[in-house]
Design a protein around this motif. Structure first.
Motif, PDB file in Angstrom:
ATOM      1  N   ASP A  54       0.853  -1.185   0.000  1.00  0.00           N
ATOM      2  CA  ASP A  54       0.000   0.000   0.000  1.00  0.00           C
ATOM      3  C   ASP A  54       0.889   1.234   0.000  1.00  0.00           C
ATOM      4  N   LEU A  55       0.647   2.154  -0.946  1.00  0.00           N
ATOM      5  CA  LEU A  55       1.446   3.374  -1.052  1.00  0.00           C
ATOM      6  C   LEU A  55       0.723   4.581  -0.472  1.00  0.00           C
ATOM      7  N   TYR A  56      -0.536   4.779  -0.913  1.00  0.00           N
ATOM      8  CA  TYR A  56      -1.327   5.895  -0.393  1.00  0.00           C
ATOM      9  C   TYR A  56      -2.805   5.602  -0.541  1.00  0.00           C
ATOM     10  N   VAL A  57      -3.580   6.330   0.238  1.00  0.00           N
ATOM     11  CA  VAL A  57      -5.033   6.300   0.113  1.00  0.00           C
ATOM     12  C   VAL A  57      -5.411   7.514  -0.722  1.00  0.00           C
ATOM     13  N   GLY A  58      -6.128   7.274  -1.801  1.00  0.00           N
ATOM     14  CA  GLY A  58      -6.611   8.352  -2.659  1.00  0.00           C
ATOM     15  C   GLY A  58      -8.102   8.540  -2.450  1.00  0.00           C
ATOM     16  N   SER A  59      -8.515   9.779  -2.202  1.00  0.00           N
ATOM     17  CA  SER A  59      -9.928  10.089  -1.959  1.00  0.00           C
ATOM     18  C   SER A  59     -10.374  11.183  -2.914  1.00  0.00           C
ATOM     19  N   LEU A  60     -11.582  11.082  -3.376  1.00  0.00           N
ATOM     20  CA  LEU A  60     -12.179  12.110  -4.223  1.00  0.00           C
ATOM     21  C   LEU A  60     -13.317  12.765  -3.455  1.00  0.00           C
ATOM     22  N   TYR A  61     -13.293  14.092  -3.404  1.00  0.00           N
ATOM     23  CA  TYR A  61     -14.337  14.878  -2.748  1.00  0.00           C
ATOM     24  C   TYR A  61     -15.014  15.747  -3.805  1.00  0.00           C
ATOM     25  N   THR A  62     -16.353  15.734  -3.786  1.00  0.00           N
ATOM     26  CA  THR A  62     -17.145  16.463  -4.780  1.00  0.00           C
ATOM     27  C   THR A  62     -18.309  17.188  -4.101  1.00  0.00           C
TER      28      THR A  62
END
Length: 186
Positions: A54-62
């Protein structure tokens, strides 16, 4: 018959009820973030991994739910948040990955936004550590404002740059397909 109908209604209610954000790879996910005095809702989140790490957690906010690249690109404001979960990520590795991402996002035609890419890359010249958080606020017709660990770093103005940056994670050649699906809430 009424019993069957009641069961179907209950199942539909359970399936359509949105799940509250919790944690992913031990990273707490905010249901809502506020940037530039504008509230954005968690659209979806996933883990970027490579070679089973696991490298990073990617999140999308809209501002409203978005399940397609077009809806994200046409939204007035969205944000991508990257929470670093691996100590293996260095500034150099992040820069290389972002350069590759821009190349993929522009089908090898990144030269038209190269000055903006160079300005953006400067944000990743400082050391990166496990636990760092990058938030990229993308505002339509303006550009991208970058935050590191909650502190505003810089704004890179250019609409073509904004679109290319979003395509790194959500485009036809994303950083990771499963991460794209997760960020788009699929």
């Amino acid at each position: 018959m009424k019993s069957l109908l009641r069961q179907l209604l209950l199942m539909t209610a359970v399936v359509s009820t949105p799940l509250a954000a919790d944690t992913l790879a031990d990273i707490p996910l905010a249901d809502e973030i506020t940037l530039s005095e504008q509230a954005l809702q968690l659209n979806g989140a996933g883990i970027r991994s490579k070679f089973f790490m696991d490298l990073y957690v990617g999140s999308l906010y809209t501002q409203s739910p978005s399940q397609t690249l077009d809806s994200v690109l046409n939204a007035p404001r969205v944000a991508i948040r990257l929470n670093i979960v691996s100590g293996m990520i260095t500034s150099e590795k992040m820069q290389d990955a972002i350069i590759d991402g821009f190349d993929d996002a522009t089908d090898g035609q990144s030269q038209t936004i190269q000055p903006q890419i160079d300005a953006f890359m400067a944000l990743f010249s400082a050391p990166i550590a496990q636990g760092d958080q990058f938030t990229l606020e993308a505002i339509k017709d303006l550009g991208v404002t970058a935050y590191k660990n909650g502190e505003k770093q810089a704004t890179v103005e250019d609409e073509a740059f904004r679109k290319a940056l979003l395509k790194i994670w959500l485009g036809d050649k994303p950083a990771q397909k499963s991460l794209k699906r997760a960020m788009l809430g699929k």
